[in-house]
Design a protein around this motif. Structure first.
Motif, PDB file in Angstrom:
ATOM      1  N   ASP A 158       2.130   2.154  -3.430  1.00  0.00           N
ATOM      2  CA  ASP A 158       1.202   3.121  -4.091  1.00  0.00           C
ATOM      3  C   ASP A 158       0.914   4.278  -3.528  1.00  0.00           C
ATOM      4  N   ARG A 159       0.842   4.358  -2.388  1.00  0.00           N
ATOM      5  CA  ARG A 159       0.635   5.513  -1.834  1.00  0.00           C
ATOM      6  C   ARG A 159       1.731   6.048  -0.911  1.00  0.00           C
TER       7      ARG A 159
ATOM      8  N   GLU B 141       2.753   8.724   0.488  1.00  0.00           N
ATOM      9  CA  GLU B 141       2.280   9.836   1.377  1.00  0.00           C
ATOM     10  C   GLU B 141       2.076   8.862   2.804  1.00  0.00           C
TER      11      GLU B 141
ATOM     12  N   THR C 100       0.810  -1.130   0.013  1.00  0.00           N
ATOM     13  CA  THR C 100       0.169  -0.016   0.214  1.00  0.00           C
ATOM     14  C   THR C 100       0.718   1.278  -0.091  1.00  0.00           C
TER      15      THR C 100
END
Length: 418
Positions: A89-90, A92, A86
């Motif tokens: 993909d992200r 941040e 995850t």
């Protein structure tokens, strides 16, 4: 004896945080708490994803208690890989992670999996004990004898986690254990929003005095709120009862905290009283909660702690030495001034043969006399009449040498008849 398990669950954001990074789950056989870390951006995501992933295990065949423990561990490793994926993909969400403490019931046994500092407690026969061991830096210090349990509660590194799931460790070490349960046992799963701010005797008292599991969950959360609740708090209570619960009587899966945020009606697990308290913030200021974070560099932390301890001990020794010197100097000064004052005094007495003027006072400190001979008058004590002799033997005080000489001058001296 075949036993069943009744449960209750609740979660509250607390009085400081703006979002709930805790997640909880109470199903038919699986019960868990996960406490997210990584700040506003990632903690809630990590705990929610892990909780929902692990909730799927409940419906899968897991075998006996040992196999169930293995299934929990395998599920957590899968959840860890999912969290790392995850983050790819992200970006941040980099640095997010979560604790996990949960168990599957298998007959009259529990298959436990644990990582981080969320806890499992057992109340049995009116006595509560902590089952899990925190994977924190301060717990390492306690285990090594460097600090006490009391010191750990206020240690500046109490929020440092040594083991978590998430974007921090590709192969986290997960504790598993098989536990026996018996009728009357109450198992408490909680995030550190409860055990970090409510003393264990108070938790035990609430569990012992419970009338319902739901009421006990409310009381535990409310106790944390009454303490200021700077952190999120999540509680799951599971009680072993004499017979298994019929399938149509099971309450069904219930999520709490961030895992319930996108489930319609999910937030009902927070009690009405808690929601009211959540809107009515206390007027007193509470300390902002310190963010938990992962730190794998145990050796460096220990070296730093040892260096800090040495510096602290050196400062303590210096302060102690300065204090001792100051006390001794004060005592010496007081003794010196006291002695100086005694030397301004005089008295007239006798050495057993003649009348003597002494400088100082009659008292002594141990073997040290606080007086010395100022003048020997050479007047025989036998030359005094009875009354004056008795006065001299008892001594006559004077405030100066001249006053002492006046006393001697006034003495009635009788010459012996030849």
């Amino acid at each position: 004896m075949t036993i069943g398990f009744a449960s209750a669950i609740g979660s509250h954001v607390g009085m400081v945080r703006s979002n709930n990074q805790d997640s909880g789950f109470a199903g038919d056989r699986l019960f868990l708490v996960a406490d997210g870390m990584g700040g506003h951006a990632g903690g809630d995501v990590a705990s929610a994803l892990t909780t929902k992933t692990m909730a799927d295990i409940e419906g899968q065949p897991t075998g006996d208690a040992v196999e169930s423990a293995r299934a929990l561990k395998a599920g957590l490793l899968d959840a860890n890989r999912m969290l790392r994926s995850t983050v790819k993909d992200r970006p941040e969400l980099a640095g997010m992670g979560t604790t996990f403490t949960g168990f599957l019931t298998v007959g009259d046994q529990l298959s436990l999996a644990h990582i981080g500092d969320s806890r499992l407690y057992l109340l049995r026969n009116g006595k509560m004990r902590q089952v899990t061991r925190d994977h924190t830096f301060v717990q390492r210090l306690v285990d090594s004898g460097r600090i006490t349990e009391e010191e750990a509660k206020t240690h500046p590194r109490r929020s440092v986690l040594m083991r978590v799931l998430g974007d921090v460790d590709s192969s986290p070490e997960i504790d598993t254990e098989v536990l026996d349960s018996q009728v009357g046992d109450v198992w408490l799963l909680c995030s550190d929003g409860l055990c970090g701010y409510v003393d264990e005797p108070d938790i035990e008292k609430i569990l012992r005095r419970r009338t319902t599991l739901e009421g006990a969950v409310e009381n535990l959360i409310d106790k944390s709120l009454a303490a200021g609740a700077p952190d999120n708090v999540t509680v799951v209570l599971v009680e072993a009862i004499p017979a298994p619960i019929e399938p149509d009587q099971l309450p069904g899966p219930r999520f709490a905290g961030s895992a319930a945020s996108d489930i319609p009606g999910g937030e009902h697990v927070s009690t009405a009283r808690n929601r009211l308290l959540g809107r009515r913030r206390p007027p007193r200021r509470v300390q902002p909660v310190e963010e938990s974070h992962f730190e794998p560099r145990v050796d460096e932390y220990l070296a730093e702690l040892i260096a800090e301890t040495r510096r602290r001990n050196w400062r303590r020794r210096v302060l102690w030495l300065v204090g001792v010197i100051a006390v001794l100097a004060t005592i010496a000064g007081a003794l010196f001034l006291g002695y100086q004052w005694t030397q301004t005094r005089y008295f007239v007495g006798t050495d057993g043969n003649s009348v003597v003027i002494y400088q100082g006072v009659q008292q002594s400190i141990g073997s040290l006399d606080l007086h010395s001979v100022a003048e020997d008058t050479d007047i025989p004590i036998d030359a005094l009449d009875g009354n004056e002799r008795r006065q001299i033997e008892r001594t006559l005080s004077a405030s100066s040498l001249e006053e002492a000489r006046d006393i001697v001058t006034r003495l009635g001296v009788h010459e012996d008849d030849e």
